[in-house]
Motif scaffolding. Structure first.
Motif, PDB file in Angstrom:
ATOM      1  N   GLU A 386       0.806  -1.215   0.000  1.00  0.00           N
ATOM      2  CA  GLU A 386       0.000   0.000   0.000  1.00  0.00           C
ATOM      3  C   GLU A 386       0.844   1.273   0.000  1.00  0.00           C
ATOM      4  OE1 GLU A 386      -2.913  -0.122   3.076  1.00  0.00           O
ATOM      5  OE2 GLU A 386      -3.828  -2.000   2.364  1.00  0.00           O
ATOM      6  N   HIS A 387       2.171   1.118   0.056  1.00  0.00           N
ATOM      7  CA  HIS A 387       3.053   2.296   0.028  1.00  0.00           C
ATOM      8  C   HIS A 387       3.057   2.910  -1.367  1.00  0.00           C
ATOM      9  CE1 HIS A 387       5.492   2.002   3.918  1.00  0.00           C
ATOM     10  NE2 HIS A 387       4.558   1.062   4.000  1.00  0.00           N
ATOM     11  N   ASP A 388       3.056   4.241  -1.423  1.00  0.00           N
ATOM     12  CA  ASP A 388       3.014   4.943  -2.708  1.00  0.00           C
ATOM     13  C   ASP A 388       4.215   4.608  -3.584  1.00  0.00           C
ATOM     14  OD1 ASP A 388       0.627   6.146  -2.085  1.00  0.00           O
ATOM     15  OD2 ASP A 388       1.542   7.986  -1.293  1.00  0.00           O
ATOM     16  N   ALA A 389       5.391   4.476  -2.969  1.00  0.00           N
ATOM     17  CA  ALA A 389       6.595   4.182  -3.748  1.00  0.00           C
ATOM     18  C   ALA A 389       6.497   2.814  -4.419  1.00  0.00           C
ATOM     19  CB  ALA A 389       7.829   4.237  -2.846  1.00  0.00           C
ATOM     20  N   VAL A 390       5.937   1.858  -3.705  1.00  0.00           N
ATOM     21  CA  VAL A 390       5.762   0.517  -4.268  1.00  0.00           C
ATOM     22  C   VAL A 390       4.742   0.563  -5.403  1.00  0.00           C
ATOM     23  CG1 VAL A 390       5.002  -1.846  -3.779  1.00  0.00           C
ATOM     24  CG2 VAL A 390       6.391  -0.602  -2.109  1.00  0.00           C
ATOM     25  N   LYS A 391       3.657   1.277  -5.206  1.00  0.00           N
ATOM     26  CA  LYS A 391       2.627   1.384  -6.236  1.00  0.00           C
ATOM     27  C   LYS A 391       3.191   1.999  -7.512  1.00  0.00           C
ATOM     28  CE  LYS A 391      -1.366   1.797  -3.125  1.00  0.00           C
ATOM     29  NZ  LYS A 391      -2.465   2.696  -2.669  1.00  0.00           N
ATOM     30  N   ARG A 392       4.074   2.988  -7.377  1.00  0.00           N
ATOM     31  CA  ARG A 392       4.648   3.638  -8.562  1.00  0.00           C
ATOM     32  C   ARG A 392       5.526   2.667  -9.353  1.00  0.00           C
ATOM     33  NH1 ARG A 392       5.145   8.136  -5.055  1.00  0.00           N
ATOM     34  NH2 ARG A 392       7.306   7.554  -4.552  1.00  0.00           N
ATOM     35  N   GLU A 435      13.349  -7.487  -9.837  1.00  0.00           N
ATOM     36  CA  GLU A 435      14.318  -6.915  -8.906  1.00  0.00           C
ATOM     37  C   GLU A 435      13.872  -5.543  -8.418  1.00  0.00           C
ATOM     38  OE1 GLU A 435      16.884  -8.141  -7.431  1.00  0.00           O
ATOM     39  OE2 GLU A 435      16.763 -10.079  -8.450  1.00  0.00           O
ATOM     40  N   ARG A 436      13.388  -4.719  -9.327  1.00  0.00           N
ATOM     41  CA  ARG A 436      12.962  -3.368  -8.937  1.00  0.00           C
ATOM     42  C   ARG A 436      11.787  -3.404  -7.962  1.00  0.00           C
ATOM     43  NH1 ARG A 436      11.133  -0.402 -13.550  1.00  0.00           N
ATOM     44  NH2 ARG A 436      11.633  -2.051 -15.012  1.00  0.00           N
ATOM     45  N   ILE A 437      10.822  -4.289  -8.225  1.00  0.00           N
ATOM     46  CA  ILE A 437       9.659  -4.361  -7.346  1.00  0.00           C
ATOM     47  C   ILE A 437      10.058  -4.943  -5.983  1.00  0.00           C
ATOM     48  CG2 ILE A 437       7.398  -5.428  -7.010  1.00  0.00           C
ATOM     49  CD1 ILE A 437       7.066  -5.352 -10.073  1.00  0.00           C
ATOM     50  N   CYS A 438      10.888  -5.975  -5.982  1.00  0.00           N
ATOM     51  CA  CYS A 438      11.336  -6.576  -4.713  1.00  0.00           C
ATOM     52  C   CYS A 438      12.088  -5.557  -3.862  1.00  0.00           C
ATOM     53  CB  CYS A 438      12.210  -7.798  -4.973  1.00  0.00           C
ATOM     54  SG  CYS A 438      11.309  -9.258  -5.530  1.00  0.00           S
ATOM     55  N   ASN A 439      12.932  -4.768  -4.500  1.00  0.00           N
ATOM     56  CA  ASN A 439      13.671  -3.755  -3.758  1.00  0.00           C
ATOM     57  C   ASN A 439      12.735  -2.713  -3.168  1.00  0.00           C
ATOM     58  OD1 ASN A 439      16.144  -4.940  -4.332  1.00  0.00           O
ATOM     59  ND2 ASN A 439      16.509  -3.683  -6.159  1.00  0.00           N
ATOM     60  N   ALA A 440      11.735  -2.322  -3.918  1.00  0.00           N
ATOM     61  CA  ALA A 440      10.777  -1.339  -3.417  1.00  0.00           C
ATOM     62  C   ALA A 440       9.983  -1.877  -2.253  1.00  0.00           C
ATOM     63  CB  ALA A 440       9.844  -0.903  -4.547  1.00  0.00           C
ATOM     64  N   VAL A 441       9.544  -3.148  -2.360  1.00  0.00           N
ATOM     65  CA  VAL A 441       8.795  -3.771  -1.271  1.00  0.00           C
ATOM     66  C   VAL A 441       9.664  -3.899  -0.031  1.00  0.00           C
ATOM     67  CG1 VAL A 441       7.660  -5.897  -0.523  1.00  0.00           C
ATOM     68  CG2 VAL A 441       7.225  -5.002  -2.809  1.00  0.00           C
ATOM     69  N   ALA A 442      10.931  -4.313  -0.208  1.00  0.00           N
ATOM     70  CA  ALA A 442      11.845  -4.459   0.936  1.00  0.00           C
ATOM     71  C   ALA A 442      12.060  -3.128   1.635  1.00  0.00           C
ATOM     72  CB  ALA A 442      13.167  -5.045   0.446  1.00  0.00           C
ATOM     73  N   MET A 443      12.200  -2.067   0.857  1.00  0.00           N
ATOM     74  CA  MET A 443      12.372  -0.732   1.461  1.00  0.00           C
ATOM     75  C   MET A 443      11.135  -0.320   2.241  1.00  0.00           C
ATOM     76  SD  MET A 443      15.347   0.718   0.822  1.00  0.00           S
ATOM     77  CE  MET A 443      15.000   2.488   0.898  1.00  0.00           C
TER      78      MET A 443
END
Length: 446
Positions: A386-392, A435-443
């Motif tokens: 639900e984080h905006d950065a992940v959604k982007r 990789e990009r999505i996993c990194n965003a979710v981890a952050m």
């Protein structure tokens, strides 16, 4: 209503921690028993389990709960999940219970419930039972407490049913088959069924000790099966999971054949025989895009559902389909079973091999899958999706894959992880997107 105990496949967790303990198991027995006391007949529940040491604890607690509310209990001992579904219906039970955490390690366990028709419970039934777990449940009068007994021939009944699903005009004579039972629930029945049909059987994963279920064996760890098939010169290998409701197949060269390939083979075989119903098959959002393209070329429709064999089965029943499953190896063949059955599905694969008279490698690999990558991101709490950065990042990835691939992102229903899957015609693009999505979710989860 939010679920507190039930996940995508019953109740599951680490034993003697959090909810999966004797206290909860007894409450589940009381709540489910009371919920299924309908009518004036003497009520009955059947219980099976896999080979986990904690199964003794969970089983005894369930028996206490069921008998406390007036239900009689029939205990089968170690037996596959589909056997419980089958026998719940054939023995006219009001409820069936399987004690298993499926492919999970031995320290986990779970409780799966089946209705009197042999099907897994609906969401409504599960929610009603769950609501009762936090309430005071009326107990039976002293003279109405239930009784418990063991049935020793349950495995034989199941073997007979499994063999009945194999074409009567075929035999397995001449086939050398390695069967890996994951030191789980099918360690006796699966090798016996194959041997009785004429196969030369090499059985591995058949020495359960309570803690070695799924340990470096079975459908989630097929390396042992691959090595054994090659070293023994076998024609084919079959791996089941801990409760035997899923399978993975290995050809004579040791190459793995997953659920997508198995579904493609069975659907095509049924279509040629004129027995495929519903105009296609049902799979989940995780099945490879290559499967969908392969089926479409044959005029066979693929319908997708949420992850979970219960959702596959729901769509099958709604649409009149008789073939469905998951890439992970859950195969539901509704002509023969009311839930996933790895042994029954394996026999359909073996029947196709016998009919073809060719090597497994020539028959089992039905299509070339498109590049697909699945990664899990573990999180401690919150809702990282639900984080905006992940959604982007997800929106950008979807735009990049548009028309040439798919993206599936979902929280697991059984553990605290986010599953990120992408597939497409370009492997480098798929890897980059994941990789990009996993990194965003981890952050977001940190």
């Amino acid at each position: 209503m939010n679920r507190k105990y039930f996940g995508t496949d019953g109740i599951r967790g680490r034993t003697n921690e959090l909810e999966m303990n004797a206290d909860l198991a007894m409450k589940v027995g009381m709540a489910a028993g009371k919920h299924f006391q309908r009518g004036t007949h003497r009520h009955r529940v059947v219980i099976g389990k896999d080979t986990r040491r904690s199964g003794y604890m969970v089983e005894n607690a369930l028996v206490a709960g069921f008998t406390a509310v007036g239900m009689d209990v029939v205990q089968f001992g170690p037996i596959p999940t589909p056997a419980v579904a089958l026998l719940a219906h054939s023995m006219r039970a009001d409820l069936g219970v399987m004690i298993s955490a499926s492919h999970n390690p031995y320290y986990d366990n779970g409780i799966k419930l089946f209705g009197p028709d042999g099907y897994k419970l609906s969401d409504e039934d599960e929610l009603q039972i769950e609501a009762m777990l936090d309430q005071t449940i009326p107990l039976a009068a002293s003279q109405d407490i239930g009784r418990a007994r063991r049935v020793e021939d349950a495995r034989g009944r199941y073997i007979h049913a499994v063999k009945s699903s194999f074409p009567a005009d075929l035999r397995l004579d001449g086939l050398k088959i390695v069967i890996d039972c994951a030191n789980g629930a099918a360690y006796q029945v699966a090798p016996s069924a194959l041997w009785e049909l004429g196969a030369e059987v090499v059985a591995i994963g058949v020495t359960p000790n309570g803690t070695n279920i799924n340990d470096k064996c079975g459908s989630t760890a097929p390396q042992l099966l691959q090595e054994t098939v090659v070293s023994t010169g076998a024609d084919v290998g079959i791996a089941l999971d801990g409760d035997a409701d899923r399978l993975i197949v290995v050809d004579e060269n040791g190459a793995i054949v997953n659920g997508d390939q198995i579904m493609a083979l069975i659907a095509a075989d049924f279509a040629r025989a004129g027995t495929l119903r519903g105009g296609g098959l049902v799979a989940t959002i995780m099945s490879n895009l290559g499967l969908e393209r392969h089926l479409a070329a044959q005029g066979i429709r693929l319908e997708r559902t949420k992850v979970g064999d219960r959702y596959v089965l729901e769509r099958m029943r709604e649409g009149g389909f008789n073939v469905g499953g998951e890439q992970s190896g859950h195969m539901i063949l509704s002509d023969y079973a009311t839930t996933g059955d790895g042994t029954v599905a394996a026999l359909q694969v073996l029947a196709a091999l016998v009919r073809a008279g060719k090597r497994a490698s020539e028959v089992l690999h039905q299509f070339d899958p498109v590049p697909q990558l699945l990664k899990n991101v573990r999180f401690a709490g919150g809702k990282p999706l639900e984080h905006d950065a992940v959604k982007r990042v997800i929106a950008q990835a979807e735009q990049e894959l548009n028309g040439g691939g798919r993206l599936v992102i979902r929280p697991s229903g059984t553990e605290p992880v986010i599953r990120v899957m992408a597939e497409g015609d370009r492997e480098d693009q798929v890897k980059d997107v994941v990789e990009r999505i996993c990194n965003a979710v981890a952050m977001a989860a940190s």
